[in-house]
Design an enzyme around this catalytic site. Structure first.
Site, PDB file in Angstrom:
ATOM      1  N   LYS A   1       0.831  -1.200   0.000  1.00  0.00           N
ATOM      2  CA  LYS A   1       0.000   0.000   0.000  1.00  0.00           C
ATOM      3  C   LYS A   1       0.877   1.266   0.000  1.00  0.00           C
ATOM      4  O   LYS A   1       2.107   1.184   0.182  1.00  0.00           O
ATOM      5  CB  LYS A   1      -0.906  -0.048   1.239  1.00  0.00           C
ATOM      6  CG  LYS A   1      -1.964  -1.169   1.192  1.00  0.00           C
ATOM      7  CD  LYS A   1      -2.720  -1.222   2.517  1.00  0.00           C
ATOM      8  CE  LYS A   1      -3.875  -2.218   2.472  1.00  0.00           C
ATOM      9  NZ  LYS A   1      -4.561  -2.270   3.796  1.00  0.00           N
TER      10      LYS A   1
ATOM     11  N   TYR B   1     -12.343  -2.552  -2.942  1.00  0.00           N
ATOM     12  CA  TYR B   1     -12.850  -2.525  -1.565  1.00  0.00           C
ATOM     13  C   TYR B   1     -14.380  -2.468  -1.504  1.00  0.00           C
ATOM     14  O   TYR B   1     -14.937  -2.048  -0.476  1.00  0.00           O
ATOM     15  CB  TYR B   1     -12.222  -1.356  -0.804  1.00  0.00           C
ATOM     16  CG  TYR B   1     -10.809  -1.654  -0.318  1.00  0.00           C
ATOM     17  CD1 TYR B   1     -10.530  -2.800   0.447  1.00  0.00           C
ATOM     18  CD2 TYR B   1      -9.749  -0.792  -0.603  1.00  0.00           C
ATOM     19  CE1 TYR B   1      -9.244  -3.081   0.891  1.00  0.00           C
ATOM     20  CE2 TYR B   1      -8.456  -1.065  -0.156  1.00  0.00           C
ATOM     21  CZ  TYR B   1      -8.217  -2.209   0.600  1.00  0.00           C
ATOM     22  OH  TYR B   1      -6.943  -2.480   1.048  1.00  0.00           O
TER      23      TYR B   1
ATOM     24  N   PHE C   1     -14.951   3.064   8.154  1.00  0.00           N
ATOM     25  CA  PHE C   1     -13.612   3.464   7.712  1.00  0.00           C
ATOM     26  C   PHE C   1     -13.482   3.510   6.187  1.00  0.00           C
ATOM     27  O   PHE C   1     -12.412   3.812   5.660  1.00  0.00           O
ATOM     28  CB  PHE C   1     -12.554   2.516   8.306  1.00  0.00           C
ATOM     29  CG  PHE C   1     -12.751   1.042   7.981  1.00  0.00           C
ATOM     30  CD1 PHE C   1     -12.364   0.519   6.748  1.00  0.00           C
ATOM     31  CD2 PHE C   1     -13.335   0.183   8.909  1.00  0.00           C
ATOM     32  CE1 PHE C   1     -12.542  -0.824   6.447  1.00  0.00           C
ATOM     33  CE2 PHE C   1     -13.512  -1.169   8.618  1.00  0.00           C
ATOM     34  CZ  PHE C   1     -13.122  -1.670   7.375  1.00  0.00           C
TER      35      PHE C   1
ATOM     36  N   ASN D   1      -1.527  -0.068   7.530  1.00  0.00           N
ATOM     37  CA  ASN D   1      -1.058  -1.428   7.803  1.00  0.00           C
ATOM     38  C   ASN D   1      -0.303  -2.066   6.632  1.00  0.00           C
ATOM     39  O   ASN D   1      -0.182  -3.283   6.555  1.00  0.00           O
ATOM     40  CB  ASN D   1      -2.209  -2.302   8.308  1.00  0.00           C
ATOM     41  CG  ASN D   1      -3.300  -2.489   7.277  1.00  0.00           C
ATOM     42  OD1 ASN D   1      -3.219  -1.931   6.182  1.00  0.00           O
ATOM     43  ND2 ASN D   1      -4.299  -3.282   7.606  1.00  0.00           N
TER      44      ASN D   1
ATOM     45  N   HIS E   1      -1.902  -5.405   1.498  1.00  0.00           N
ATOM     46  CA  HIS E   1      -3.152  -6.148   1.306  1.00  0.00           C
ATOM     47  C   HIS E   1      -2.782  -7.537   0.822  1.00  0.00           C
ATOM     48  O   HIS E   1      -1.862  -7.691   0.023  1.00  0.00           O
ATOM     49  CB  HIS E   1      -4.036  -5.477   0.244  1.00  0.00           C
ATOM     50  CG  HIS E   1      -5.166  -6.362  -0.184  1.00  0.00           C
ATOM     51  ND1 HIS E   1      -6.361  -6.414   0.499  1.00  0.00           N
ATOM     52  CD2 HIS E   1      -5.267  -7.276  -1.180  1.00  0.00           C
ATOM     53  CE1 HIS E   1      -7.147  -7.318  -0.075  1.00  0.00           C
ATOM     54  NE2 HIS E   1      -6.505  -7.852  -1.098  1.00  0.00           N
TER      55      HIS E   1
ATOM     56  N   GLU F   1      -9.593 -10.969  -7.310  1.00  0.00           N
ATOM     57  CA  GLU F   1      -8.697  -9.811  -7.223  1.00  0.00           C
ATOM     58  C   GLU F   1      -7.617  -9.871  -8.299  1.00  0.00           C
ATOM     59  O   GLU F   1      -7.263  -8.843  -8.885  1.00  0.00           O
ATOM     60  CB  GLU F   1      -8.085  -9.735  -5.812  1.00  0.00           C
ATOM     61  CG  GLU F   1      -9.126  -9.340  -4.769  1.00  0.00           C
ATOM     62  CD  GLU F   1      -8.659  -9.433  -3.320  1.00  0.00           C
ATOM     63  OE1 GLU F   1      -9.459  -9.091  -2.431  1.00  0.00           O
ATOM     64  OE2 GLU F   1      -7.508  -9.845  -3.069  1.00  0.00           O
TER      65      GLU F   1
HETATM   66  P1  IDP Z   1      -7.299  -7.102   5.727  1.00  0.00           P
HETATM   67  O1  IDP Z   1      -6.551  -6.049   4.934  1.00  0.00           O
HETATM   68  O2  IDP Z   1      -6.454  -7.685   6.810  1.00  0.00           O
HETATM   69  O3  IDP Z   1      -7.960  -8.152   4.864  1.00  0.00           O
HETATM   70  P2  IDP Z   1      -9.976  -5.995   6.092  1.00  0.00           P
HETATM   71  O4  IDP Z   1     -10.839  -6.257   7.288  1.00  0.00           O
HETATM   72  O5  IDP Z   1     -10.342  -6.661   4.810  1.00  0.00           O
HETATM   73  O6  IDP Z   1      -8.463  -6.325   6.520  1.00  0.00           O
HETATM   74  O7  IDP Z   1      -9.948  -4.418   5.892  1.00  0.00           O
HETATM   75  C1  IDP Z   1      -9.385  -3.871   4.718  1.00  0.00           C
HETATM   76  C2  IDP Z   1      -8.511  -2.705   5.095  1.00  0.00           C
HETATM   77  O8  IDP Z   1      -9.320  -1.672   5.650  1.00  0.00           O
HETATM   78  C3  IDP Z   1      -7.472  -2.986   6.182  1.00  0.00           C
HETATM   79  O9  IDP Z   1      -6.301  -3.594   5.678  1.00  0.00           O
HETATM   80  C4  IDP Z   1      -7.209  -1.589   6.701  1.00  0.00           C
HETATM   81  O10 IDP Z   1      -6.354  -0.862   5.787  1.00  0.00           O
HETATM   82  C5  IDP Z   1      -8.594  -0.967   6.640  1.00  0.00           C
HETATM   83  N1  IDP Z   1      -9.294  -1.092   7.918  1.00  0.00           N
HETATM   84  C6  IDP Z   1      -9.885  -2.201   8.412  1.00  0.00           C
HETATM   85  N2  IDP Z   1     -10.425  -1.963   9.619  1.00  0.00           N
HETATM   86  C7  IDP Z   1     -10.179  -0.663   9.881  1.00  0.00           C
HETATM   87  C8  IDP Z   1     -10.477   0.194  10.990  1.00  0.00           C
HETATM   88  O11 IDP Z   1     -11.089  -0.191  11.989  1.00  0.00           O
HETATM   89  N3  IDP Z   1     -10.046   1.485  10.887  1.00  0.00           N
HETATM   90  C9  IDP Z   1      -9.357   1.962   9.820  1.00  0.00           C
HETATM   91  N4  IDP Z   1      -9.050   1.184   8.765  1.00  0.00           N
HETATM   92  C10 IDP Z   1      -9.449  -0.110   8.800  1.00  0.00           C
HETATM   93 MG    MG Z   2      -9.511  -8.020   3.513  1.00  0.00          MG
END
Ligand code: IDP
Ligand code: MG
Length: 150
Positions: free
Chosen positions: A9, A49, A57, A112, A115, A126
């Site tokens: 990212k 997404y 979020f 984080n 992805h 994807e």
């Molecule tokens: P993942 O990336 O581990 O699969 P997902 O639940 O699919 O996690 O969420 C997609 C992305 O959305 C996360 O990687 C993160 O960047 C963002 N995200 C998820 N939960 C939150 C949150 O509570 N606050 C802000 N961003 C979030």
């Molecule tokens: Mg995910």
């Protein structure tokens, strides 16, 4: 062999962590079969997404992912979907296992770093969304008999 979609990212690119994240996947024995560096469009971000559209979020997530270029990739290996998720670590870096990318390089869920597809089905969808079939490179890696029991 299974394939999975992986993206470094904008924060991973801006912080100069591309090489170190790729190294972890290479060292684990996974094989890169596609890669492109791109600035994600609003449209691609929304398609990627779509599942999170109703999350609080969501708007920040779209802003984050379109804020700067990303490196999109496809990686291959045995159980690659689960293996790559494990290497990346839990969604929230402060809950991710020590030794995972998200633990070792991050703290905040909104930054984080990576992805990775969460199921074989989503990996296929994807990969189709991000890459044309001709952008996936089939190649033999000569050391594979020392990485995989064949
Ligand atoms: P993942 O990336 O581990 O699969 P997902 O639940 O699919 O996690 O969420 C997609 C992305 O959305 C996360 O990687 C993160 O960047 C963002 N995200 C998820 N939960 C939150 C949150 O509570 N606050 C802000 N961003 C979030
Ligand atoms: Mg995910």
């Amino acid at each position: 062999m299974q394939r999975t979609f992986v993206m470094i990212k904008p924060d991973g690119v801006q912080r100069g962590l591309v090489g170190r994240i790729i190294t972890r996947l290479e060292e684990r024995g996974l094989k890169m079969v596609a890669a492109k560096f791109l600035w994600v469009s609003q449209e691609l971000a929304e398609l990627h997404y779509a599942i999170h559209k109703n999350q609080p979020f969501y708007n920040n997530l779209i802003k984050y992912i379109t804020s700067s270029p990303v490196l999109a990739m496809v990686w291959e290996g045995p159980e690659a979907v689960a293996a790559v998720r494990q290497t990346m670590g839990a969604t929230r870096p402060r809950e991710a296992a020590p030794g995972s990318v998200r633990h070792d390089f991050g703290l905040d869920v909104g930054r984080n770093l990576t992805h990775a597809s969460d199921s074989v089905e989503n990996a296929e969808a994807e990969i189709r969304l991000w890459f044309k079939p001709e952008e996936i490179v089939s190649w033999q890696r000569d050391i594979d008999r020392w990485t995989f029991e064949m």
